[in-house]
Enzyme design. Structure first.
Site, PDB file in Angstrom:
ATOM      1  N   SER A   1      82.618 -50.486  22.966  1.00 39.24           N
ATOM      2  CA  SER A   1      81.706 -50.348  21.827  1.00 39.24           C
ATOM      3  C   SER A   1      82.178 -51.087  20.584  1.00 39.24           C
ATOM      4  O   SER A   1      81.397 -51.762  19.913  1.00 39.24           O
ATOM      5  CB  SER A   1      81.484 -48.871  21.503  1.00 39.24           C
ATOM      6  OG  SER A   1      80.803 -48.243  22.551  1.00 39.24           O
TER       7      SER A   1
ATOM      8  N   HIS B   1      78.142 -47.196  29.850  1.00 37.01           N
ATOM      9  CA  HIS B   1      77.725 -45.794  29.784  1.00 37.01           C
ATOM     10  C   HIS B   1      76.620 -45.516  30.803  1.00 37.01           C
ATOM     11  O   HIS B   1      76.659 -44.506  31.516  1.00 37.01           O
ATOM     12  CB  HIS B   1      77.186 -45.451  28.383  1.00 37.01           C
ATOM     13  CG  HIS B   1      78.201 -45.500  27.303  1.00 37.01           C
ATOM     14  ND1 HIS B   1      77.972 -46.143  26.108  1.00 37.01           N
ATOM     15  CD2 HIS B   1      79.447 -44.974  27.210  1.00 37.01           C
ATOM     16  CE1 HIS B   1      79.031 -46.016  25.329  1.00 37.01           C
ATOM     17  NE2 HIS B   1      79.940 -45.309  25.979  1.00 37.01           N
TER      18      HIS B   1
ATOM     19  N   LYS C   1      84.641 -40.341  12.144  1.00 36.87           N
ATOM     20  CA  LYS C   1      84.349 -41.645  12.734  1.00 36.87           C
ATOM     21  C   LYS C   1      83.127 -42.248  12.051  1.00 36.87           C
ATOM     22  O   LYS C   1      82.100 -41.608  11.932  1.00 36.87           O
ATOM     23  CB  LYS C   1      84.088 -41.461  14.234  1.00 36.87           C
ATOM     24  CG  LYS C   1      84.041 -42.745  15.008  1.00 36.87           C
ATOM     25  CD  LYS C   1      83.978 -42.451  16.496  1.00 36.87           C
ATOM     26  CE  LYS C   1      84.027 -43.744  17.276  1.00 36.87           C
ATOM     27  NZ  LYS C   1      83.985 -43.509  18.713  1.00 36.87           N
TER      28      LYS C   1
ATOM     29  N   ARG D   1      88.174 -47.661  32.267  1.00 35.10           N
ATOM     30  CA  ARG D   1      88.130 -49.091  32.557  1.00 35.10           C
ATOM     31  C   ARG D   1      89.488 -49.634  32.970  1.00 35.10           C
ATOM     32  O   ARG D   1      89.570 -50.648  33.660  1.00 35.10           O
ATOM     33  CB  ARG D   1      87.657 -49.862  31.316  1.00 35.10           C
ATOM     34  CG  ARG D   1      86.231 -49.602  30.931  1.00 35.10           C
ATOM     35  CD  ARG D   1      85.962 -50.176  29.572  1.00 35.10           C
ATOM     36  NE  ARG D   1      86.743 -49.395  28.619  1.00 35.10           N
ATOM     37  CZ  ARG D   1      86.341 -49.068  27.399  1.00 35.10           C
ATOM     38  NH1 ARG D   1      85.199 -49.501  26.961  1.00 35.10           N
ATOM     39  NH2 ARG D   1      87.086 -48.344  26.620  1.00 35.10           N
TER      40      ARG D   1
END
Length: 165
Positions: A128, A17, A41, A90
């Site tokens: 994460s 990040h 979440k 990514r």
């Protein structure tokens, strides 16, 4: 003045990040880091904790501000006048997901353009959910998150592990 928005859950904030924030801060006049709140979440850190972490982690960037937002990112862009969304990718799976999101955001706010920035290669594996799993079992996350985040994660997992015993 061009403002770009970098939305995410940032649970936890990672070196990946920060890499995107640092690079975007050189491209745009202003970067709004937007902690997107998703009530569905389950996050390790509260909204306020993520906010406090990101404030400390971005304090050296004079053109970066941190905000908490609990509705559509496209609406934040409309309200703030931002017309660029920054997203880090990514791999091809990330690209596919982010491409679909960019179409949805464009549908919701036709003024918004999404810019996908590939994460620096050394952060390709920084995810994460994986970081939380490694930390939960006492693994080394020092190359994935800043020291401040590592300390706070260890506190969280120490408390959770103490309570569950």
């Amino acid at each position: 003045m061009t403002t770009a928005v970098f939305p995410g859950s940032f649970d936890p904030p990672t070196y990946g990040h920060l890499n995107i924030i640092e690079r975007a801060s050189r491209l745009f006049d202003k970067i709004d880091v937007l902690i997107s709140v998703n009530p569905d979440k389950k996050c390790l850190f509260s909204d306020k904790e993520r906010y406090d972490l990101l404030i400390k982690l971005t304090e050296n960037y004079k053109n970066v501000t941190v905000h908490i937002w609990n509705t559509l990112v496209a609406d934040y862009c409309r309200k703030s006048g931002a017309n660029v969304l920054i997203r880090g990718v990514r791999n091809a799976m990330d690209f596919s997901h982010e491409f679909d999101l960019s179409l949805m955001n464009k549908h919701l706010n036709s003024d918004v353009e999404t810019l996908l920035i590939p994460t620096a290669q050394k952060y390709f594996l920084v995810r994460s959910s994986s970081i939380k799993e490694v930390a939960r079992f006492g693994g080394d996350i020092s190359t994935m998150v800043p020291k401040l985040v590592e300390i706070e994660m260890k506190k969280k997992f120490f408390v959770q592990n103490s309570v569950s015993k």
